[in-house]
Write an enzyme that holds these catalytic residues in place. Structure first.
Site, short mmCIF file in Angstrom:
data_model
loop_
_atom_site.label_atom_id
_atom_site.label_comp_id
_atom_site.label_asym_id
_atom_site.label_seq_id
_atom_site.Cartn_x
_atom_site.Cartn_y
_atom_site.Cartn_z
N GLU A 151 21.01 38.74 70.98
CA GLU A 151 21.12 38.04 69.71
C GLU A 151 22.25 37.02 69.67
O GLU A 151 22.32 36.19 68.76
CB GLU A 151 21.29 39.05 68.57
CG GLU A 151 20.01 39.84 68.30
CD GLU A 151 20.17 40.88 67.21
OE1 GLU A 151 21.32 41.24 66.90
OE2 GLU A 151 19.16 41.34 66.68
N GLU B 208 19.16 57.39 84.40
CA GLU B 208 20.57 57.45 84.01
C GLU B 208 21.40 58.36 84.90
O GLU B 208 22.63 58.38 84.80
CB GLU B 208 20.70 57.92 82.57
CG GLU B 208 20.33 59.38 82.33
CD GLU B 208 20.59 59.80 80.89
OE1 GLU B 208 21.36 60.75 80.71
OE2 GLU B 208 20.04 59.18 79.96
#
Length: 273
Positions: free
Chosen positions: A79, A110
């Protein structure tokens, strides 16, 4: 390590609650998150200060995370270019499992302690850069390994975690601990912990961009005008800043393609006249 994010919910028999009761109780818990973030402001400030200094010297800010934490980092990073008109190489979000993991969980991604550093190296990471690990638990191997390697390479490191005395905070030079307590649904850290991380990321990227001069007054003068709504916002900014009518402001913006350029050129021409 005090693992409050995995502790039992304060609420029992959720399946027996009415819709209204569920919503009221979730909201009650959510109201505690902003207060938890407030307590971490001194830590957030320290991280921002070193990040601004590093970026002024040509460095970048990297977010690394897994699951919800990784997605939130990618969201915040993605953004910044449209909001502040910066290169997509200024703030970069990386997630365990790569782009596939943005939409779907990638099993065991992960758990690889060496993968984050390999991911960072694809971006030619260097000593001017800052690496911010995002992990609600504070123990995610992907994040932990990435921060360790970044430290060894001489980078600045920070983290956002939601438990106290975690391994990730211990290896971070600028740790941010936001302790939100047990989740409404036990262990569902996409809820309060995720909200806390989002609030902190909003604060970090917005403050960094303001400090780097990407906001004028309270306006996004460098935003990318990629749709009619944003072009209209840019036009209104010019009307407010320069005292122009809508048609003149719109024409000026279309000619220069940027709110900042339009303001600078108009002001320069006025001064010349």
């Amino acid at each position: 390590m005090t693992n409050t994010t995995e502790q039992d919910s304060h609420y029992q028999h959720l399946e027996k609650m009415s819709v209204g009761e569920i919503l009221t109780n979730i909201n009650r818990e959510d109201q505690t998150v902003a207060l938890a973030v407030q307590k971490a402001i001194p830590q957030i400030e320290q991280l921002i200060s070193v990040t601004v200094s590093s970026m002024k010297a040509g460095g970048r800010l990297f977010y690394i995370g897994a699951g919800t934490s990784g997605r939130l980092g990618i969201l915040d990073a993605s953004e910044c270019p449209p909001t502040f008109g910066v290169s997509d190489n200024w703030i970069i979000g990386l997630i365990a499992g790569k782009d596939m993991a943005i939409r779907k969980a990638v099993e065991f991604a992960e758990d690889d302690e060496g993968q984050a550093w390999r991911d960072l190296q694809e971006h030619h990471i260097n000593a001017k850069d800052v690496v911010l690990g995002i992990a609600a638990s504070g123990s995610t191997p992907y994040v932990l390994g990435g921060l360790k390697a970044a430290n060894e390479a001489g980078l600045k490191t920070g983290c956002i975690v939601c438990n106290e005395n975690t391994p990730i905070a211990a290896v971070s030079q600028y740790p941010i601990e936001i302790i939100v307590g047990p989740e409404f649904v036990t262990g569902s850290t996409r809820m309060k912990a995720g909200t806390a991380q989002k609030l902190a990321l909003n604060m970090i990227s917005t403050t960094v961009m303001i400090q780097l001069g990407r906001v004028k007054g309270n306006k996004m003068v460098d935003m990318q005008m990629t749709n009619n709504k944003l072009f209209g916002r840019g036009t209104r900014i010019l009307m407010d800043e320069l005292g122009l009518d809508a048609v003149t402001a719109s024409n000026l913006l279309e000619r220069h393609g940027s709110v900042r350029k339009a303001i600078d050129e108009y002001t320069k021409n006025i001064n010349i006249d």
